[in-house]
Write a protein that holds these residues in place. Structure first.
Motif, short mmCIF file in Angstrom:
data_model
loop_
_atom_site.label_atom_id
_atom_site.label_comp_id
_atom_site.label_asym_id
_atom_site.label_seq_id
_atom_site.Cartn_x
_atom_site.Cartn_y
_atom_site.Cartn_z
N UNK A 189 0.89 -1.17 -0.04
CA UNK A 189 -0.12 0.08 0.05
C UNK A 189 1.06 1.26 0.00
N UNK A 190 0.49 2.20 -0.72
CA UNK A 190 1.33 3.45 -1.00
C UNK A 190 1.07 4.47 -0.09
N UNK A 191 1.77 5.33 0.39
CA UNK A 191 1.42 6.53 1.49
C UNK A 191 0.76 7.59 0.75
N UNK A 192 -0.04 8.31 1.34
CA UNK A 192 -0.73 9.53 0.80
C UNK A 192 0.29 10.47 -0.13
N UNK A 193 1.67 10.41 0.56
CA UNK A 193 2.51 11.49 0.00
C UNK A 193 2.75 10.81 -1.58
N UNK A 194 2.87 9.24 -1.42
CA UNK A 194 3.42 8.70 -2.96
C UNK A 194 2.34 8.69 -3.93
N UNK A 195 0.97 8.71 -3.41
CA UNK A 195 -0.37 8.78 -4.29
C UNK A 195 -0.40 10.10 -4.79
N UNK A 196 -0.13 11.18 -3.97
CA UNK A 196 -0.38 12.52 -4.36
C UNK A 196 1.10 13.03 -5.44
N UNK A 197 2.26 12.35 -5.16
CA UNK A 197 3.28 12.60 -6.14
C UNK A 197 3.02 11.88 -7.54
N UNK A 198 2.41 10.61 -7.49
CA UNK A 198 2.10 9.84 -8.79
C UNK A 198 0.98 10.59 -9.49
N UNK A 199 0.00 11.24 -8.54
CA UNK A 199 -1.22 11.84 -9.33
C UNK A 199 -0.57 13.26 -10.03
N UNK A 200 0.25 13.92 -9.38
CA UNK A 200 1.17 15.23 -9.79
C UNK A 200 1.86 14.94 -11.35
N UNK A 201 2.51 13.88 -11.26
CA UNK A 201 3.47 13.31 -12.20
C UNK A 201 2.55 13.09 -13.32
N UNK A 202 1.26 12.17 -13.14
CA UNK A 202 0.49 11.91 -14.30
C UNK A 202 -0.15 13.28 -14.97
N UNK A 203 -0.47 14.24 -13.98
CA UNK A 203 -1.11 15.42 -14.43
C UNK A 203 -0.08 16.36 -15.18
N UNK A 204 1.02 16.47 -14.88
CA UNK A 204 2.03 17.18 -15.64
C UNK A 204 2.13 16.54 -16.91
N UNK A 205 2.22 15.04 -17.07
CA UNK A 205 2.63 14.50 -18.17
C UNK A 205 1.23 14.58 -19.24
N UNK A 206 0.07 14.50 -18.79
CA UNK A 206 -1.05 14.83 -19.66
C UNK A 206 -1.28 16.07 -19.80
N UNK A 207 -0.90 17.12 -18.93
CA UNK A 207 -1.47 18.39 -19.45
C UNK A 207 -0.20 19.43 -19.89
N UNK A 208 0.99 18.84 -19.77
CA UNK A 208 2.20 19.80 -20.21
C UNK A 208 2.65 20.84 -18.97
N UNK A 209 3.55 21.34 -19.02
CA UNK A 209 3.85 22.18 -17.92
C UNK A 209 3.16 23.35 -17.63
N UNK A 210 2.98 24.03 -18.63
CA UNK A 210 2.06 25.31 -18.51
C UNK A 210 0.59 25.14 -18.08
N UNK A 211 -0.18 23.99 -18.59
CA UNK A 211 -1.45 23.93 -18.21
C UNK A 211 -1.35 23.24 -16.77
N UNK A 212 -0.29 22.49 -16.51
CA UNK A 212 -0.22 21.99 -15.14
C UNK A 212 -0.05 23.00 -14.11
N UNK A 213 0.77 23.98 -14.41
CA UNK A 213 0.97 25.11 -13.48
C UNK A 213 -0.34 25.90 -13.38
N UNK A 214 -0.96 26.08 -14.54
CA UNK A 214 -2.57 26.81 -14.60
C UNK A 214 -3.50 26.07 -13.45
#
Length: 79
Positions: free
Chosen positions: A1-26
């Motif tokens: 089982x992953x920690x909440x921090x690990x889950x959040x980091x993975x979610x941020x990574x997926x969002x960055x990849x899917x949105x790109x850096x500019x849209x992720x920042x927005x």
């Protein structure tokens, strides 16, 4: 089982990849923490009294901006 921090980091990574850096920042900007004390500021705000509210309602009615919906019935309040 992953920690909440690990889950959040993975979610941020997926969002960055899917949105790109500019849209992720927005996207991230909408979650700012803000500042101040909303409760204290709300309590300081001037609350209108019933006479002020009643006067404003009458002004709106006179201007034709506050009309009852069709087929509305006025219910009698407490005696």
């Amino acid at each position: 089982m992953n920690t909440l921090h690990q889950i959040n980091e993975k979610a941020r990574s997926v969002l960055r990849d899917a949105l790109g850096p500019v849209d992720y920042a927005r996207y991230q900007q909408q979650f700012s923490l803000g500042s101040g004390d909303y409760t204290a500021e709300r309590q300081k705000a001037e609350q209108p009294d019933i006479e002020t509210i009643s006067k404003r309602v009458e002004e709106l009615k006179a201007a034709g901006l506050l009309v009852p919906p069709p087929n509305a019935r006025l219910l009698a309040g407490p005696p």
